[in-house]
Design a protein around this motif. Structure first.
Motif, PDB file in Angstrom:
ATOM      1  N   LYS A  93      -6.033  -9.236  -3.262  1.00 38.37           N
ATOM      2  CA  LYS A  93      -6.203  -7.563  -3.008  1.00 38.37           C
ATOM      3  C   LYS A  93      -7.107  -7.002  -4.122  1.00 38.37           C
ATOM      4  O   LYS A  93      -7.270  -7.640  -5.403  1.00 38.37           O
ATOM      5  CB  LYS A  93      -4.787  -7.146  -3.201  1.00 38.37           C
ATOM      6  N   GLY A  95      -6.870  -4.088  -6.158  1.00 38.79           N
ATOM      7  CA  GLY A  95      -6.168  -2.893  -6.391  1.00 38.79           C
ATOM      8  C   GLY A  95      -5.463  -2.361  -5.659  1.00 38.79           C
ATOM      9  O   GLY A  95      -5.238  -1.165  -5.425  1.00 38.79           O
ATOM     10  N   GLY A  96      -4.745  -3.146  -5.151  1.00 38.93           N
ATOM     11  CA  GLY A  96      -3.555  -2.901  -3.815  1.00 38.93           C
ATOM     12  C   GLY A  96      -4.098  -2.673  -2.561  1.00 38.93           C
ATOM     13  O   GLY A  96      -3.261  -2.681  -1.606  1.00 38.93           O
ATOM     14  N   ASN A  97      -5.479  -2.717  -2.447  1.00 38.08           N
ATOM     15  CA  ASN A  97      -5.919  -2.698  -0.966  1.00 38.08           C
ATOM     16  C   ASN A  97      -6.616  -3.936  -0.642  1.00 38.08           C
ATOM     17  O   ASN A  97      -6.857  -4.674  -1.675  1.00 38.08           O
ATOM     18  CB  ASN A  97      -6.916  -1.538  -0.793  1.00 38.08           C
ATOM     19  N   GLN A 198       1.846  -6.829  -3.731  1.00 38.07           N
ATOM     20  CA  GLN A 198       0.564  -6.643  -4.509  1.00 38.07           C
ATOM     21  C   GLN A 198      -0.124  -5.338  -3.784  1.00 38.07           C
ATOM     22  O   GLN A 198      -1.260  -4.671  -4.045  1.00 38.07           O
ATOM     23  CB  GLN A 198      -0.313  -7.872  -4.262  1.00 38.07           C
ATOM     24  N   SER A 199       0.462  -5.271  -2.734  1.00 40.29           N
ATOM     25  CA  SER A 199      -0.032  -3.892  -1.600  1.00 40.29           C
ATOM     26  C   SER A 199       0.115  -2.574  -2.333  1.00 40.29           C
ATOM     27  O   SER A 199       1.576  -2.559  -2.914  1.00 40.29           O
ATOM     28  CB  SER A 199       0.229  -3.955   0.020  1.00 40.29           C
ATOM     29  N   SER A 200      -0.566  -1.633  -1.972  1.00 37.12           N
ATOM     30  CA  SER A 200      -0.272  -0.308  -2.690  1.00 37.12           C
ATOM     31  C   SER A 200       0.808   0.135  -1.819  1.00 37.12           C
ATOM     32  O   SER A 200       0.974  -0.009  -0.715  1.00 37.12           O
ATOM     33  CB  SER A 200      -1.745   0.637  -2.723  1.00 37.12           C
ATOM     34  N   ASN A 203      -0.105   1.504   1.418  1.00 37.69           N
ATOM     35  CA  ASN A 203      -0.197   0.183   2.396  1.00 37.69           C
ATOM     36  C   ASN A 203       0.942  -0.049   2.956  1.00 37.69           C
ATOM     37  O   ASN A 203       1.246  -0.444   4.219  1.00 37.69           O
ATOM     38  CB  ASN A 203      -1.173  -0.905   1.861  1.00 37.69           C
ATOM     39  N   GLN A 204       1.873  -0.319   2.122  1.00 40.96           N
ATOM     40  CA  GLN A 204       3.213  -0.832   2.394  1.00 40.96           C
ATOM     41  C   GLN A 204       4.179   0.133   3.153  1.00 40.96           C
ATOM     42  O   GLN A 204       4.628  -0.220   4.132  1.00 40.96           O
ATOM     43  CB  GLN A 204       4.165  -0.924   1.137  1.00 40.96           C
TER      44      GLN A 204
END
Ligand code: NAD
Length: 251
Positions: A93, A95-97, A198-200, A203-204
């Motif tokens: 990922k 930074g979460g993306n 790890q997803s922002s 995104n979650q």
């Protein structure tokens, strides 16, 4: 009856750890392979808790020589592998993306494919022959919902590897069908593990909205399917891709 031996990769956490627990519950001896050194203590604790035989092995699966050594070591130590669960996987990922296509370096592409697709191929190649020789075996490959439909926050390297796993499953199932060895894939929707953590938050939220059940799955909700595919009860299922995703792909 001879005790069955399972090799589960990526077994230090998430879906792999939950699967190891249920296989132990069924009286199967489980080799838990992971790149995290914590797998040694995790296997020891789990084996003691379940009253079964769990062995941790530390291995970095991105390198071919390590994967081949894992296959050799498990066969040398356990004498056989009846059940192979190709579960270890990564989804880098940014930074979460996700990494967009133009951001994926050749190195990252190669690493994702090596861990998610080549390691399962190598373990299948090394371990299926001795299953065929005994006329019983189970290979369970972990694909992804992102190889069944478009999941916008997933990156092309990951999606490609998870499509590849389905191809590997199809042809190895076909070639093994008359030898008592079944090969199936599971395509999980979003599951609450370190990988999805790890997803922002945004995104979650987006991913949750794509699931008709409106939630992430739990590792145990995948592990029960692995347990079933590893058992005699699944004897007429091979070459299948089981969607376990809260209704995300209804076809
Ligand atoms: N969680 C989800 O939403 C989801 C959805 C679809 C598919 N999957 C797939 O499920 C499988 C399990 O993932 P998870 O969600 O339980 O994630 P996780 O991060 O909790 O577990 C993955 C495990 O694999 C290990 N691993 C990663 N790279 C490795 C390497 N190079 N060598 C050895 N071990 C390595 C990690 O240390 C970790 O313990 C993966 O193949 C993943 O792609 C997960």
């Amino acid at each position: 009856m001879t005790q069955k031996i399972a090799l589960v990769t990526g077994a230090a956490s998430g879906i792999g750890l939950a699967a190891a627990e249920l296989l132990l519950k069924d009286g199967i001896a489980v080799v838990m392979a992971d790149r995290s050194p914590e797998v040694l203590a995790i296997a020891k604790d789990l084996g003691a808790r379940m009253g079964g035989k769990a062995t941790g092995m530390v291995v970095e699966l991105s390198r071919e020589e390590n994967v081949l050594k894992l296959a050799r070591d498990v066969l040398a130590q356990q004498g056989r592998v009846d059940i192979l669960v190709n579960n270890a996987g990564v989804h880098p990922k940014n930074g979460g993306n996700k990494f967009y296509l133009e951001e994926i370096t050749s190195e990252q592409w190669a690493t994702v494919l090596a861990i998610n697709l080549t390691a399962p191929f190598l373990l299948s190649r090394e371990l299926i022959p001795q299953m065929k020789a005994r006329k019983w075996g189970r290979v369970i490959n972990i694909s992804s919902n992102s190889a069944r439909t478009v999941v916008p926050p997933t990156s092309a390297a990951y999606v490609t590897s998870k499509h590849g796993i389905i191809g590997l499953t199809h042809m190895s199932a076909y070639e093994c069908a008359s030898h008592g060895v079944t090969v199936n894939a599971i395509a999980p929707g979003p599951v609450r593990t370190g990988l999805t953590g790890q997803s922002s938050a945004a995104n979650q939220e987006l991913i949750t909205k794509l699931v008709p059940m409106g939630r992430y799955g739990e590792p145990m909700e995948l592990a029960v399917v692995i347990q079933f595919l590893a058992s005699d009860a699944s004897s007429f299922i091979t070459g299948a891709v089981l969607d376990v995703n809260g209704g995300s792909v209804i076809i």
